[in-house]
Design a protein around this motif. Structure first.
Motif, PDB file in Angstrom:
ATOM      1  N   SER A  60       4.931  -5.958   0.147  1.00  0.00           N
ATOM      2  CA  SER A  60       4.850  -4.952  -0.903  1.00  0.00           C
ATOM      3  C   SER A  60       4.838  -3.551  -0.308  1.00  0.00           C
ATOM      4  O   SER A  60       5.518  -2.642  -0.807  1.00  0.00           O
ATOM      5  N   MET A  61       4.066  -3.352   0.758  1.00  0.00           N
ATOM      6  CA  MET A  61       4.025  -2.038   1.398  1.00  0.00           C
ATOM      7  C   MET A  61       5.400  -1.655   1.941  1.00  0.00           C
ATOM      8  O   MET A  61       5.854  -0.508   1.776  1.00  0.00           O
ATOM      9  N   THR A  62       6.058  -2.611   2.569  1.00  0.00           N
ATOM     10  CA  THR A  62       7.386  -2.334   3.116  1.00  0.00           C
ATOM     11  C   THR A  62       8.368  -1.974   2.011  1.00  0.00           C
ATOM     12  O   THR A  62       9.166  -1.033   2.148  1.00  0.00           O
ATOM     13  N   ARG A  63       8.307  -2.714   0.901  1.00  0.00           N
ATOM     14  CA  ARG A  63       9.211  -2.447  -0.222  1.00  0.00           C
ATOM     15  C   ARG A  63       8.997  -1.041  -0.774  1.00  0.00           C
ATOM     16  O   ARG A  63       9.964  -0.383  -1.199  1.00  0.00           O
ATOM     17  N   LEU A  64       7.765  -0.541  -0.769  1.00  0.00           N
ATOM     18  CA  LEU A  64       7.469   0.791  -1.294  1.00  0.00           C
ATOM     19  C   LEU A  64       7.485   1.867  -0.214  1.00  0.00           C
ATOM     20  O   LEU A  64       7.120   3.008  -0.465  1.00  0.00           O
ATOM     21  N   ARG A  65       7.937   1.486   0.984  1.00  0.00           N
ATOM     22  CA  ARG A  65       8.031   2.418   2.112  1.00  0.00           C
ATOM     23  C   ARG A  65       6.676   3.039   2.439  1.00  0.00           C
ATOM     24  O   ARG A  65       6.559   4.236   2.711  1.00  0.00           O
ATOM     25  N   MET A  66       5.674   2.203   2.423  1.00  0.00           N
ATOM     26  CA  MET A  66       4.332   2.620   2.828  1.00  0.00           C
ATOM     27  C   MET A  66       4.046   2.052   4.213  1.00  0.00           C
ATOM     28  O   MET A  66       4.273   0.873   4.460  1.00  0.00           O
ATOM     29  N   ALA A  67       3.540   2.896   5.094  1.00  0.00           N
ATOM     30  CA  ALA A  67       3.296   2.468   6.476  1.00  0.00           C
ATOM     31  C   ALA A  67       1.958   3.004   6.962  1.00  0.00           C
ATOM     32  O   ALA A  67       1.908   3.965   7.748  1.00  0.00           O
ATOM     33  N   PRO A  68       0.856   2.423   6.509  1.00  0.00           N
ATOM     34  CA  PRO A  68      -0.449   2.856   7.027  1.00  0.00           C
ATOM     35  C   PRO A  68      -0.552   2.498   8.502  1.00  0.00           C
ATOM     36  O   PRO A  68       0.196   1.644   9.001  1.00  0.00           O
ATOM     37  N   PRO A  69      -1.460   3.114   9.235  1.00  0.00           N
ATOM     38  CA  PRO A  69      -1.538   2.866  10.672  1.00  0.00           C
ATOM     39  C   PRO A  69      -2.045   1.478  11.046  1.00  0.00           C
ATOM     40  O   PRO A  69      -1.815   1.018  12.167  1.00  0.00           O
ATOM     41  N   GLU A  70      -2.727   0.793  10.142  1.00  0.00           N
ATOM     42  CA  GLU A  70      -3.335  -0.501  10.476  1.00  0.00           C
ATOM     43  C   GLU A  70      -2.290  -1.612  10.565  1.00  0.00           C
ATOM     44  O   GLU A  70      -1.437  -1.764   9.679  1.00  0.00           O
ATOM     45  N   SER A  71      -2.367  -2.401  11.610  1.00  0.00           N
ATOM     46  CA  SER A  71      -1.527  -3.590  11.755  1.00  0.00           C
ATOM     47  C   SER A  71      -2.064  -4.713  10.880  1.00  0.00           C
ATOM     48  O   SER A  71      -3.179  -4.617  10.339  1.00  0.00           O
ATOM     49  N   ASP A  72      -1.301  -5.796  10.756  1.00  0.00           N
ATOM     50  CA  ASP A  72      -1.788  -6.947   9.988  1.00  0.00           C
ATOM     51  C   ASP A  72      -3.048  -7.529  10.619  1.00  0.00           C
ATOM     52  O   ASP A  72      -3.969  -7.952   9.903  1.00  0.00           O
ATOM     53  N   ASP A  73      -3.095  -7.558  11.944  1.00  0.00           N
ATOM     54  CA  ASP A  73      -4.302  -8.060  12.614  1.00  0.00           C
ATOM     55  C   ASP A  73      -5.506  -7.185  12.281  1.00  0.00           C
ATOM     56  O   ASP A  73      -6.616  -7.691  12.058  1.00  0.00           O
ATOM     57  N   ARG A  74      -5.291  -5.878  12.232  1.00  0.00           N
ATOM     58  CA  ARG A  74      -6.394  -4.968  11.900  1.00  0.00           C
ATOM     59  C   ARG A  74      -6.815  -5.145  10.445  1.00  0.00           C
ATOM     60  O   ARG A  74      -8.013  -5.155  10.139  1.00  0.00           O
ATOM     61  N   ILE A  75      -5.859  -5.312   9.544  1.00  0.00           N
ATOM     62  CA  ILE A  75      -6.199  -5.520   8.137  1.00  0.00           C
ATOM     63  C   ILE A  75      -7.003  -6.810   7.982  1.00  0.00           C
ATOM     64  O   ILE A  75      -7.999  -6.856   7.249  1.00  0.00           O
ATOM     65  N   ARG A  76      -6.585  -7.852   8.666  1.00  0.00           N
ATOM     66  CA  ARG A  76      -7.325  -9.116   8.615  1.00  0.00           C
ATOM     67  C   ARG A  76      -8.768  -8.897   9.065  1.00  0.00           C
ATOM     68  O   ARG A  76      -9.718  -9.371   8.422  1.00  0.00           O
ATOM     69  N   ALA A  77      -8.959  -8.177  10.167  1.00  0.00           N
ATOM     70  CA  ALA A  77     -10.307  -7.920  10.678  1.00  0.00           C
ATOM     71  C   ALA A  77     -11.122  -7.076   9.693  1.00  0.00           C
ATOM     72  O   ALA A  77     -12.323  -7.299   9.515  1.00  0.00           O
ATOM     73  N   ILE A  78     -10.477  -6.118   9.035  1.00  0.00           N
ATOM     74  CA  ILE A  78     -11.166  -5.283   8.046  1.00  0.00           C
ATOM     75  C   ILE A  78     -11.651  -6.139   6.881  1.00  0.00           C
ATOM     76  O   ILE A  78     -12.791  -5.976   6.406  1.00  0.00           O
ATOM     77  N   LEU A  79     -10.823  -7.063   6.406  1.00  0.00           N
ATOM     78  CA  LEU A  79     -11.225  -7.911   5.290  1.00  0.00           C
ATOM     79  C   LEU A  79     -12.421  -8.787   5.665  1.00  0.00           C
ATOM     80  O   LEU A  79     -13.350  -8.961   4.874  1.00  0.00           O
ATOM     81  N   HIS A  80     -12.377  -9.352   6.865  1.00  0.00           N
ATOM     82  CA  HIS A  80     -13.531 -10.132   7.324  1.00  0.00           C
ATOM     83  C   HIS A  80     -14.784  -9.247   7.343  1.00  0.00           C
ATOM     84  O   HIS A  80     -15.864  -9.677   6.912  1.00  0.00           O
ATOM     85  N   ARG A  81     -14.634  -8.015   7.818  1.00  0.00           N
ATOM     86  CA  ARG A  81     -15.834  -7.189   7.984  1.00  0.00           C
ATOM     87  C   ARG A  81     -16.400  -6.728   6.646  1.00  0.00           C
ATOM     88  O   ARG A  81     -17.626  -6.674   6.489  1.00  0.00           O
ATOM     89  N   VAL A  82     -15.546  -6.379   5.662  1.00  0.00           N
ATOM     90  CA  VAL A  82     -16.123  -5.927   4.391  1.00  0.00           C
ATOM     91  C   VAL A  82     -16.875  -7.068   3.707  1.00  0.00           C
ATOM     92  O   VAL A  82     -17.913  -6.851   3.061  1.00  0.00           O
ATOM     93  N   VAL A  83     -16.375  -8.301   3.859  1.00  0.00           N
ATOM     94  CA  VAL A  83     -17.121  -9.438   3.308  1.00  0.00           C
ATOM     95  C   VAL A  83     -18.412  -9.638   4.082  1.00  0.00           C
ATOM     96  O   VAL A  83     -19.485  -9.843   3.503  1.00  0.00           O
ATOM     97  N   ALA A  84     -18.322  -9.570   5.401  1.00  0.00           N
ATOM     98  CA  ALA A  84     -19.526  -9.745   6.227  1.00  0.00           C
ATOM     99  C   ALA A  84     -20.563  -8.670   5.932  1.00  0.00           C
ATOM    100  O   ALA A  84     -21.764  -8.957   5.833  1.00  0.00           O
ATOM    101  N   LEU A  85     -20.132  -7.431   5.776  1.00  0.00           N
ATOM    102  CA  LEU A  85     -21.069  -6.345   5.466  1.00  0.00           C
ATOM    103  C   LEU A  85     -21.747  -6.547   4.120  1.00  0.00           C
ATOM    104  O   LEU A  85     -22.912  -6.204   3.936  1.00  0.00           O
ATOM    105  N   SER A  86     -21.010  -7.111   3.162  1.00  0.00           N
ATOM    106  CA  SER A  86     -21.592  -7.377   1.847  1.00  0.00           C
ATOM    107  C   SER A  86     -22.533  -8.573   1.870  1.00  0.00           C
ATOM    108  O   SER A  86     -23.435  -8.682   1.026  1.00  0.00           O
ATOM    109  N   GLY A  87     -22.293  -9.505   2.803  1.00  0.00           N
ATOM    110  CA  GLY A  87     -23.078 -10.728   2.860  1.00  0.00           C
ATOM    111  C   GLY A  87     -22.724 -11.728   1.774  1.00  0.00           C
ATOM    112  O   GLY A  87     -23.378 -12.769   1.641  1.00  0.00           O
ATOM    113  N   LEU A  88     -21.675 -11.461   1.021  1.00  0.00           N
ATOM    114  CA  LEU A  88     -21.324 -12.314  -0.118  1.00  0.00           C
ATOM    115  C   LEU A  88     -20.686 -13.621   0.349  1.00  0.00           C
ATOM    116  O   LEU A  88     -19.854 -13.638   1.255  1.00  0.00           O
TER     117      LEU A  88
END
Length: 302
Positions: A60-88
């Motif tokens: 979706s990002m590629t289709r809309l020509r969006m290129a944030p600095p985070e790689s897929d590996d970084r996004i994956r790590a961010i998702l793990h961390r926001v869940v971990a920080l919430s404790g949910l």
């Protein structure tokens, strides 16, 4: 330690409680709904089909020509961390990519507006409540039509919900739970936040075009194969949909959601049908055994 049990967020490089996450009102993500997003569910401490959601988000990002600095590996790590920080242990986890706005003096063109990420985890959210799923959703087909694919590709998750919102008000006025919108040719597309299927003579059918390529929709296709149910991807005219033996929706935030009524017509004695119920039960049974699961790294909170 900051309490993030009500929601943890990552915004443009920083982690914070969700209540502190803010975007400038001048950014095009707000002013123009210039956003793409994806949502992955966490149940019992594990993501469901995380890699599929990450692939769709990147597409979706590629289709809309969006290129944030985070790689897929970084996004994956961010998702793990926001869940971990919430404790949910059960969470609704969103990943958004927003367009900012051009710097002063730059052309007022999206090519000059950088994009950035906002990700967050909040307690689990249901599109249809468990009680609604048990009794069967009440659906209706509104007058408003879905934005055509020629105007915006529905396979790119987006905030362009004007048509879906209008459909929901039509559903409210009609005493229904949700609207299911048609395309310009009168064929079924999708509901607000969910794909749709119908069952006719033992054959399961879902729209081939005009709707998001849902991750839970793909799961339903796998379950149909496992149960030996014939499956068709094709145009479904409104009258055929209204006359179906069964109808059900599916989404990340709710799984498989059977319907009991369509435009006032009652199906299966005003209850979920047997095929819909079998698929729903198998879906949650397999989820409980770790199907397509990725355990959350709760140590990432440190």
């Amino acid at each position: 330690m900051t309490d993030m049990s009500r929601g943890a967020a990552y915004l443009n490089g920083e982690f914070m409680p969700l209540a502190e996450a803010r975007i400038p009102v001048t950014h095009w993500g707000y002013r123009r709904s210039d956003v793409t997003y994806d949502v992955v569910g966490v149940r019992d401490g594990a993501f469901f089909r995380l890699e599929d959601h990450l692939r769709r988000f990147r597409a979706s990002m590629t289709r809309l020509r969006m290129a944030p600095p985070e790689s897929d590996d970084r996004i994956r790590a961010i998702l793990h961390r926001v869940v971990a920080l919430s404790g949910l242990r059960d969470a609704y986890v969103a990943m958004d990519c927003l367009r900012a706005s051009p710097a002063p003096g730059a052309p007022r063109h999206p090519a000059y507006a950088p994009s950035y990420l906002m990700c967050y985890a909040v307690p689990w959210v249901w599109v249809a409540s468990p009680e609604m799923i048990d009794r069967g959703m009440h659906l209706m087909i509104p007058k408003v039509r879905r934005i055509p694919p020629e105007s915006f590709d529905p396979r790119v998750k987006n905030f362009h919900w004007g048509d879906l919102t209008e459909g929901q008000f039509e559903a409210l006025d009609a005493g229904a739970d949700f609207a299911v919108l048609l395309d310009g040719a009168g064929n079924v597309t999708e509901g607000p936040g969910f794909n749709v299927f119908c069952v006719i003579g033992g054959v399961v059918a879902t729209p081939a075009t005009g709707a998001l390529d849902g991750i839970t929709r793909a799961s339903v296709m796998e379950l149909c194969a496992e149960l030996g149910l014939p499956l068709e991807l094709r145009d479904i005219p409104a009258e055929e949909f209204r006359a179906a033996d069964e109808i059900f929706g599916c989404t990340t935030a709710g799984g498989i959601m059977p319907a009991a009524r369509i435009d006032g017509r009652r199906m299966n004695n005003d209850a979920p049908g047997p095929v819909s119920t079998a698929l729903k039960d198998l879906f949650w049974k397999k989820r409980a055994t770790g199907w397509h699961a990725t355990p959350v790294d709760y140590a990432a909170a440190g």
